[in-house]
Every structure is written in C-alpha cells, then in structure tokens.
Motif scaffolding. Structure first.
Motif, PDB file in Angstrom:
ATOM      1  N   GLN A   1      28.251  41.699  30.252  1.00 52.51           N
ATOM      2  CA  GLN A   1      29.107  41.733  31.313  1.00 52.51           C
ATOM      3  C   GLN A   1      30.573  41.677  30.818  1.00 52.51           C
ATOM      4  O   GLN A   1      30.712  40.680  29.914  1.00 52.51           O
ATOM      5  CB  GLN A   1      29.086  40.842  32.467  1.00 52.51           C
ATOM      6  CG  GLN A   1      27.846  40.998  33.338  1.00 52.51           C
ATOM      7  CD  GLN A   1      27.604  39.730  34.626  1.00 52.51           C
ATOM      8  OE1 GLN A   1      28.213  38.712  34.244  1.00 52.51           O
ATOM      9  NE2 GLN A   1      26.973  40.275  35.477  1.00 52.51           N
ATOM     10  N   LYS A   2      31.654  42.043  31.503  1.00 56.08           N
ATOM     11  CA  LYS A   2      32.999  42.007  31.012  1.00 56.08           C
ATOM     12  C   LYS A   2      33.865  41.744  32.341  1.00 56.08           C
ATOM     13  O   LYS A   2      33.354  41.721  33.513  1.00 56.08           O
ATOM     14  CB  LYS A   2      33.492  43.359  30.675  1.00 56.08           C
ATOM     15  CG  LYS A   2      33.144  43.898  29.252  1.00 56.08           C
ATOM     16  CD  LYS A   2      33.615  45.211  29.018  1.00 56.08           C
ATOM     17  CE  LYS A   2      35.310  44.716  28.489  1.00 56.08           C
ATOM     18  NZ  LYS A   2      36.107  45.899  28.200  1.00 56.08           N
ATOM     19  N   TRP A   3      34.763  40.762  32.129  1.00 56.37           N
ATOM     20  CA  TRP A   3      35.904  40.668  32.867  1.00 56.37           C
ATOM     21  C   TRP A   3      36.056  41.733  34.134  1.00 56.37           C
ATOM     22  O   TRP A   3      36.447  42.748  33.501  1.00 56.37           O
ATOM     23  CB  TRP A   3      36.787  39.668  32.637  1.00 56.37           C
ATOM     24  CG  TRP A   3      37.957  39.201  33.571  1.00 56.37           C
ATOM     25  CD1 TRP A   3      37.691  37.792  34.124  1.00 56.37           C
ATOM     26  CD2 TRP A   3      39.007  39.739  34.319  1.00 56.37           C
ATOM     27  NE1 TRP A   3      38.703  37.643  35.153  1.00 56.37           N
ATOM     28  CE2 TRP A   3      39.485  38.780  35.026  1.00 56.37           C
ATOM     29  CE3 TRP A   3      39.492  40.987  34.199  1.00 56.37           C
ATOM     30  CZ2 TRP A   3      40.506  39.013  35.905  1.00 56.37           C
ATOM     31  CZ3 TRP A   3      40.707  41.077  35.007  1.00 56.37           C
ATOM     32  CH2 TRP A   3      41.217  40.200  35.750  1.00 56.37           C
ATOM     33  N   ARG A   4      36.265  41.584  35.383  1.00 58.78           N
ATOM     34  CA  ARG A   4      36.647  42.472  36.277  1.00 58.78           C
ATOM     35  C   ARG A   4      37.845  42.035  37.222  1.00 58.78           C
ATOM     36  O   ARG A   4      37.717  40.822  37.390  1.00 58.78           O
ATOM     37  CB  ARG A   4      35.560  43.019  37.080  1.00 58.78           C
ATOM     38  CG  ARG A   4      34.405  43.659  36.365  1.00 58.78           C
ATOM     39  CD  ARG A   4      33.547  44.211  37.326  1.00 58.78           C
ATOM     40  NE  ARG A   4      32.133  44.547  36.627  1.00 58.78           N
ATOM     41  CZ  ARG A   4      31.156  44.862  37.324  1.00 58.78           C
ATOM     42  NH1 ARG A   4      31.123  45.076  38.411  1.00 58.78           N
ATOM     43  NH2 ARG A   4      30.367  44.846  36.608  1.00 58.78           N
ATOM     44  N   ARG A   5      38.547  42.803  37.522  1.00 57.96           N
ATOM     45  CA  ARG A   5      39.863  42.417  38.386  1.00 57.96           C
ATOM     46  C   ARG A   5      38.963  41.993  39.708  1.00 57.96           C
ATOM     47  O   ARG A   5      38.140  42.739  40.308  1.00 57.96           O
ATOM     48  CB  ARG A   5      40.679  43.665  38.586  1.00 57.96           C
ATOM     49  CG  ARG A   5      41.447  43.944  37.429  1.00 57.96           C
ATOM     50  CD  ARG A   5      42.302  45.221  37.709  1.00 57.96           C
ATOM     51  NE  ARG A   5      42.917  45.718  36.339  1.00 57.96           N
ATOM     52  CZ  ARG A   5      43.609  46.980  36.429  1.00 57.96           C
ATOM     53  NH1 ARG A   5      43.818  47.477  37.453  1.00 57.96           N
ATOM     54  NH2 ARG A   5      43.834  47.424  35.216  1.00 57.96           N
ATOM     55  N   PRO A   6      39.902  40.978  40.499  1.00 60.14           N
ATOM     56  CA  PRO A   6      39.376  40.902  41.985  1.00 60.14           C
ATOM     57  C   PRO A   6      39.967  41.994  42.762  1.00 60.14           C
ATOM     58  O   PRO A   6      40.767  42.787  42.269  1.00 60.14           O
ATOM     59  CB  PRO A   6      40.126  39.536  42.085  1.00 60.14           C
ATOM     60  CG  PRO A   6      41.293  39.479  41.108  1.00 60.14           C
ATOM     61  CD  PRO A   6      40.696  40.276  39.866  1.00 60.14           C
ATOM     62  N   GLY A   7      39.397  41.931  43.968  1.00 58.15           N
ATOM     63  CA  GLY A   7      39.730  42.983  44.879  1.00 58.15           C
ATOM     64  C   GLY A   7      41.640  42.825  45.281  1.00 58.15           C
ATOM     65  O   GLY A   7      41.889  41.918  45.050  1.00 58.15           O
ATOM     66  N   VAL A   8      41.825  43.469  46.057  1.00 52.12           N
ATOM     67  CA  VAL A   8      43.201  43.780  46.341  1.00 52.12           C
ATOM     68  C   VAL A   8      43.507  42.533  47.037  1.00 52.12           C
ATOM     69  O   VAL A   8      42.676  42.060  48.161  1.00 52.12           O
ATOM     70  CB  VAL A   8      43.519  45.147  47.070  1.00 52.12           C
ATOM     71  CG1 VAL A   8      45.072  45.015  47.944  1.00 52.12           C
ATOM     72  CG2 VAL A   8      43.414  46.221  46.393  1.00 52.12           C
ATOM     73  N   ASP A   9      44.515  41.828  47.099  1.00 52.39           N
ATOM     74  CA  ASP A   9      44.788  40.436  47.890  1.00 52.39           C
ATOM     75  C   ASP A   9      44.117  39.374  47.447  1.00 52.39           C
ATOM     76  O   ASP A   9      43.936  38.265  48.398  1.00 52.39           O
ATOM     77  CB  ASP A   9      44.607  40.867  49.535  1.00 52.39           C
ATOM     78  CG  ASP A   9      45.960  41.584  49.913  1.00 52.39           C
ATOM     79  OD1 ASP A   9      46.675  41.709  49.008  1.00 52.39           O
ATOM     80  OD2 ASP A   9      45.570  42.645  50.572  1.00 52.39           O
ATOM     81  N   TRP A  10      43.175  39.460  46.515  1.00 58.09           N
ATOM     82  CA  TRP A  10      42.438  38.149  45.878  1.00 58.09           C
ATOM     83  C   TRP A  10      43.194  37.729  44.577  1.00 58.09           C
ATOM     84  O   TRP A  10      43.761  38.564  43.695  1.00 58.09           O
ATOM     85  CB  TRP A  10      40.974  38.771  45.548  1.00 58.09           C
ATOM     86  CG  TRP A  10      40.001  39.129  46.636  1.00 58.09           C
ATOM     87  CD1 TRP A  10      40.101  39.989  47.594  1.00 58.09           C
ATOM     88  CD2 TRP A  10      39.111  37.768  47.215  1.00 58.09           C
ATOM     89  NE1 TRP A  10      39.367  39.640  48.520  1.00 58.09           N
ATOM     90  CE2 TRP A  10      38.480  38.567  48.344  1.00 58.09           C
ATOM     91  CE3 TRP A  10      38.839  36.660  46.665  1.00 58.09           C
ATOM     92  CZ2 TRP A  10      37.730  37.616  48.968  1.00 58.09           C
ATOM     93  CZ3 TRP A  10      37.881  35.978  47.264  1.00 58.09           C
ATOM     94  CH2 TRP A  10      37.165  36.607  48.373  1.00 58.09           C
ATOM     95  N   VAL A  11      42.873  36.676  44.333  1.00 57.83           N
ATOM     96  CA  VAL A  11      43.026  35.915  42.943  1.00 57.83           C
ATOM     97  C   VAL A  11      41.905  35.551  42.491  1.00 57.83           C
ATOM     98  O   VAL A  11      41.156  35.146  42.962  1.00 57.83           O
ATOM     99  CB  VAL A  11      44.235  35.026  43.251  1.00 57.83           C
ATOM    100  CG1 VAL A  11      44.302  34.163  41.778  1.00 57.83           C
ATOM    101  CG2 VAL A  11      45.374  35.156  43.636  1.00 57.83           C
TER     102      VAL A  11
END
Length: 168
Positions: free
Chosen positions: A5-15
């Motif tokens: 797995q690779k790091w993924r961005r969180p959803g909009v308005d998430w940290v």
C-alpha cells in the motif's frame, strides 16, 4: 503476494494523522513521530521525540498515539474530521475497544480513548508500514534527540522528499 500500500490523501475536509512509535529494548527507551497533512496532501504539522523509560514496543506505540492526539488537538480546529493511521494492529484494537481496559497499560489506553472523544468525526485505521513512511522516518530523529521537536507549516528537510512523493 501481498500488494504494498501507499499513502493516500484523506477526503476533502479531512486531515490525516500518521504516527508511529519504536522501542529499543537495550536501555528500555523509545521514540515517536507524527505527521498531519490536509486533503491536498500538504504538510500541516509534525512532531518527533524520545520516549523516556518504555517497557515494550506496545508501550512505545501507545505513547506515540498520545503524541499524535496531542498534535491533532493543537493544529486541528474543533469539529475537523481526522483520520488517524498507524501500523500497529494492537494499538488499533485498543483504540477501538469500548470497555475499560484493566491491563498493565490500561490507564494509557483508557486515556487515549478519552482523548479520541474530542474528535467525534474521526476514524482510526490500521495501515501497512509503507503508508506510514513519514512518521517512521521521524522516529529516527526522535530516538536521537534529547527533547521533543515540532514543526508547523514547513516540514523538516528529512521529510520534504517523502512528503512530495506521497502527495503525487
């Protein structure tokens, strides 16, 4: 064959808060690292440091979790949705438990659960180490330090490349 797995961005308005702890049996000491990134993958804040006496790898991971929660409390406004990620299945199971923990580390676990309540829209997830590279890299700095170090807005040089690669 296990897919890395690779790091993924969180959803909009998430940290997203990635954190990790390490334990060195010789000397019974540990270190921690935690990184906050926004939904664009941009750096928000990070912290790394040594852990004084630490009795086990699990103890070090729990202490790292506490530092991650403190970092999120400092840099994320109330009501912000936060995704906490670590590569320790024991920590994730402990954080998701509902009953009071009466184990030798139960006081720490119960405290972490209480702290997590200040993030009602949060989620806690187990990830592979490949998703936690930035936090893992910070541990090395923490283990070699005599005090906690923190950054906001501008990441330390040792993280710049990995943060850039992961945000692509």
């Amino acid at each position: 064959m296990k897919v890395q797995q690779k790091w993924r961005r969180p959803g909009v308005d998430w940290v997203k808060c990635n954190f990790d702890g390490a334990w060195i049996q010789q000397g019974s000491r540990g270190g921690f690292g935690a990184v906050l990134r926004d939904h664009m993958g941009d750096f928000v804040a990070a912290v790394a440091g040594p852990l004084g006496w630490t009795g086990s790898a699990f103890h070090a991971e729990l202490c790292a979790t506490r530092q991650a929660l403190l970092l999120a409390q400092s840099y994320c406004p109330d009501g912000k949705r936060i995704s906490f990620e670590d590569d320790s299945s024991l920590v994730m199971a402990a954080m998701k438990g509902k009953e009071d923990d009466c184990s030798p580390l139960g006081n720490i676990i119960n405290d972490l659960r209480f702290m997590l309540q200040s993030f009602p829209s949060s989620k806690v997830s187990l990830v592979q180490r490949g998703c936690n590279s930035a936090a893992h890299r910070l541990i090395r700095l923490g283990l070699g330090s005599t005090h906690q170090i923190g950054w906001c807005e501008n990441p330390p040089n040792l993280l710049r490349d990995i943060l850039f690669e992961e945000s692509l």
